[in-house]
Design an enzyme around this catalytic site. Structure first.
Site, PDB file in Angstrom:
ATOM      1  N   GLY A 218       5.534  -0.577  -2.595  1.00 19.29           N
ATOM      2  CA  GLY A 218       5.212  -1.989  -2.574  1.00 19.29           C
ATOM      3  C   GLY A 218       3.802  -2.204  -2.058  1.00 19.29           C
ATOM      4  O   GLY A 218       2.962  -1.303  -2.063  1.00 19.29           O
ATOM      5  N   ILE A 219       3.563  -3.405  -1.550  1.00 18.51           N
ATOM      6  CA  ILE A 219       2.225  -3.759  -1.093  1.00 18.51           C
ATOM      7  C   ILE A 219       2.277  -4.096   0.392  1.00 18.51           C
ATOM      8  O   ILE A 219       3.284  -4.569   0.896  1.00 18.51           O
ATOM      9  CB  ILE A 219       1.671  -4.946  -1.905  1.00 18.51           C
ATOM     10  N   GLY A 220       1.194  -3.816   1.107  1.00 17.44           N
ATOM     11  CA  GLY A 220       1.135  -4.123   2.530  1.00 17.44           C
ATOM     12  C   GLY A 220       0.577  -2.957   3.322  1.00 17.44           C
ATOM     13  O   GLY A 220       0.256  -1.894   2.772  1.00 17.44           O
ATOM     14  N   GLY A 221       0.476  -3.154   4.630  1.00 19.20           N
ATOM     15  CA  GLY A 221      -0.114  -2.146   5.495  1.00 19.20           C
ATOM     16  C   GLY A 221       0.666  -0.846   5.516  1.00 19.20           C
ATOM     17  O   GLY A 221       0.096   0.240   5.474  1.00 19.20           O
ATOM     18  N   MET A 222       2.002  -0.939   5.553  1.00 17.94           N
ATOM     19  CA  MET A 222       2.806   0.267   5.623  1.00 17.94           C
ATOM     20  C   MET A 222       2.753   1.090   4.333  1.00 17.94           C
ATOM     21  O   MET A 222       2.496   2.294   4.370  1.00 17.94           O
ATOM     22  CB  MET A 222       4.251  -0.093   5.999  1.00 17.94           C
ATOM     23  N   GLU A 243       6.504  -1.209 -10.415  1.00 23.54           N
ATOM     24  CA  GLU A 243       6.257  -2.549 -10.946  1.00 23.54           C
ATOM     25  C   GLU A 243       4.824  -2.974 -10.654  1.00 23.54           C
ATOM     26  O   GLU A 243       4.160  -3.579 -11.475  1.00 23.54           O
ATOM     27  CB  GLU A 243       7.241  -3.565 -10.362  1.00 23.54           C
ATOM     28  N   GLY A 341      11.212  -6.558  -7.164  1.00 18.59           N
ATOM     29  CA  GLY A 341      11.925  -5.423  -7.737  1.00 18.59           C
ATOM     30  C   GLY A 341      12.608  -4.543  -6.720  1.00 18.59           C
ATOM     31  O   GLY A 341      13.079  -3.459  -7.063  1.00 18.59           O
ATOM     32  N   LYS A 368       3.807 -15.959  17.904  1.00 19.28           N
ATOM     33  CA  LYS A 368       2.528 -16.555  18.284  1.00 19.28           C
ATOM     34  C   LYS A 368       2.489 -16.946  19.753  1.00 19.28           C
ATOM     35  O   LYS A 368       1.415 -16.952  20.378  1.00 19.28           O
ATOM     36  CB  LYS A 368       2.234 -17.782  17.411  1.00 19.28           C
TER      37      LYS A 368
END
Length: 444
Positions: A218-222, A243, A341, A368
């Site tokens: 997938g997408i992101g820092g990890m 995907e 997905g 926060k």
């Protein structure tokens, strides 16, 4: 045939083209880099002329003029299949509604159930045979355009032409209207910087991988951390079936780890549904015979994924409850992204010979106002379940990796609490006891 003449006959200004939109219409805006920015701006200017325009799209990387021009939603109602950070903010403001889906089914939703009055999509220039390529935006494009009563294409001269397995193009004869106009550089999506915790999680994942694995991330820092760690590893002959094509794959390729030679289907070809990342990533896709784009009902089909031996799926989630239900799309009832997905790849990886599916998350987070909270919850309260407990598989935090497949409720609770942040384990045990899913003989 003289395709240039047909092209010129269908050429309009953006203002002329959007006059084809009528009150009450469903309009599809495509997605990602297929977003038709010139048409969006022209349609926004018709706000006071129109009523009840419903718009579908997803993965918006651009601000939308129709939304900005209509903050009361008096004319335009935008709906998204999957939210970016921009669309998440729109949801928070009541300016976007999510469409629940399983990604592999989206083309069939269009073909079977949905009305599309006008479809708009940005594409590269027409080739000499009269075809428009979908570039890095294949996914559900063909199904959407086929269902549309009117098809308008916006020519973006900066989009790369990308080779495809099938359904990666539309012919001039199928198009009603074309618009041109100068575009700025393609919108890029920076790779998030990985943290020390991301690196710890990535280490557990990479240590579990084998040579010849085919990878979806997938997408992101990890996921970015996983890609960079693979690039630094000694893994070899890796493949792509995903995907979303992101820069992590380019890192692996440049390091010599990725060549698609061990794939058991689509051998020597990296397959993807769409791409989002750097300009270098888009340049890598341009007429590259080693990369092909496919419709999402192929890429995400568990029946296809299961044919890829040693398939590895790596995705993020937001929270997990003690029953093994996985949430990757909301914080309570606040919408964050979407199913995408994840469930497709979780299912396909389980069915693949040697397959593994890693759902990753940090064990905790800080709010926060400075509160330290667990991502493990006793039970969900309004959080949207992305992956049911019946399909929970491998979960990873910075405290370890556990496999929930085939485990009873008390075994799951024990495994999950073992990878929670130590500060939160006692309260999770108490909750498990109250919920009758904690065995008295379990170690505290």
């Amino acid at each position: 045939m003289n395709f240039t003449k047909e092209y010129n006959d269908k050429l309009r200004t953006p203002e002329e083209a959007v006059k084809l939109v009528k009150s009450g219409d469903w309009v599809d805006y495509s997605y990602n880099l297929g977003f038709p920015e010139l048409l969006d701006e022209a349609l926004a200017k018709r706000k006071d002329e129109l009523e009840d325009i419903k718009i579908r799209g997803y993965m918006r990387l651009h601000p939308m003029k129709v939304v900005e021009a209509d903050p009361d939603r008096s004319t335009f109602t935008y709906n998204s299949w999957h939210c970016t950070g921009y669309e998440r903010k729109l949801c928070d403001q009541g300016l976007c509604n999510y469409i629940p889906m399983v990604f592999r089914n989206v083309p069939e939703y269009y073909r079977r159930y949905l009305d599309v009055d006008v479809a708009m999509m940005a594409v590269p220039p027409m080739d000499e045979k009269g075809y428009f390529n979908f570039s890095v935006n294949n996914a559900s494009a063909r199904a959407t355009l086929e269902k549309a009563k009117i098809v308008i294409l916006e020519i973006n001269e900066n989009l790369p032409r990308v080779f495809g397995g099938y359904d990666e193009f539309i012919h001039i004869s199928e198009v009603d209207c074309i618009v041109e106009g100068p575009h700025g550089p393609l919108v890029t999506l920076p790779s998030p910087a990985s943290t020390e915790i991301d690196e710890k999680i990535a280490k557990y994942v990479v240590e579990s991988m084998r040579d010849g694995s085919t990878i979806q991330i997938g997408i992101g820092g990890m996921p970015n951390a996983v890609g960079q760690m693979i690039a630094r590893s000694d893994l070899k002959n890796l493949g792509v079936h995903t995907e979303l094509l992101v820069d992590a794959y380019l890192d692996m390729y440049k390091a010599g780890r990725l060549n698609n030679s061990a794939k058991t289907i689509d051998k020597n070809k990296g397959t993807f549904g769409f791409a989002a990342g750097s300009q270098e990533l888009y340049d890598w896709t341009r007429e590259n015979p080693g990369l092909v784009t496919m419709p999402i009902d192929y890429v995400n089909a568990p029946s296809v994924i299961s044919q890829l031996d040693n398939f590895v799926s790596i995705n993020n989630c937001i929270s997990v409850d003690l029953y093994g239900q996985i949430c990757a799309e909301s914080a309570g009832t606040r919408h964050i992204s979407g199913t995408g997905g994840q469930l497709d790849f979780l299912t396909g990886a389980f069915d693949a010979k040697g397959g593994q599916s890693f759902i990753c998350m940090t064990s905790s987070f800080t709010t926060k106002d400075g509160q330290h909270k667990s991502r493990f919850m006793p039970k969900f309260d309004g959080d949207i379940v992305t992956d049911p407990r019946s399909q929970a598989f491998i979960l990873v935090t910075e405290y370890g990796l556990v496999n929930l497949a085939g485990l009873s409720s008390w075994e799951r609770a024990e495994k999950l609490i073992s990878i929670a942040h130590p500060e939160h384990r006692d309260e999770l045990i108490k909750a498990a006891e109250q919920q009758k899913i904690w065995r008295n003989s379990n170690k505290r």
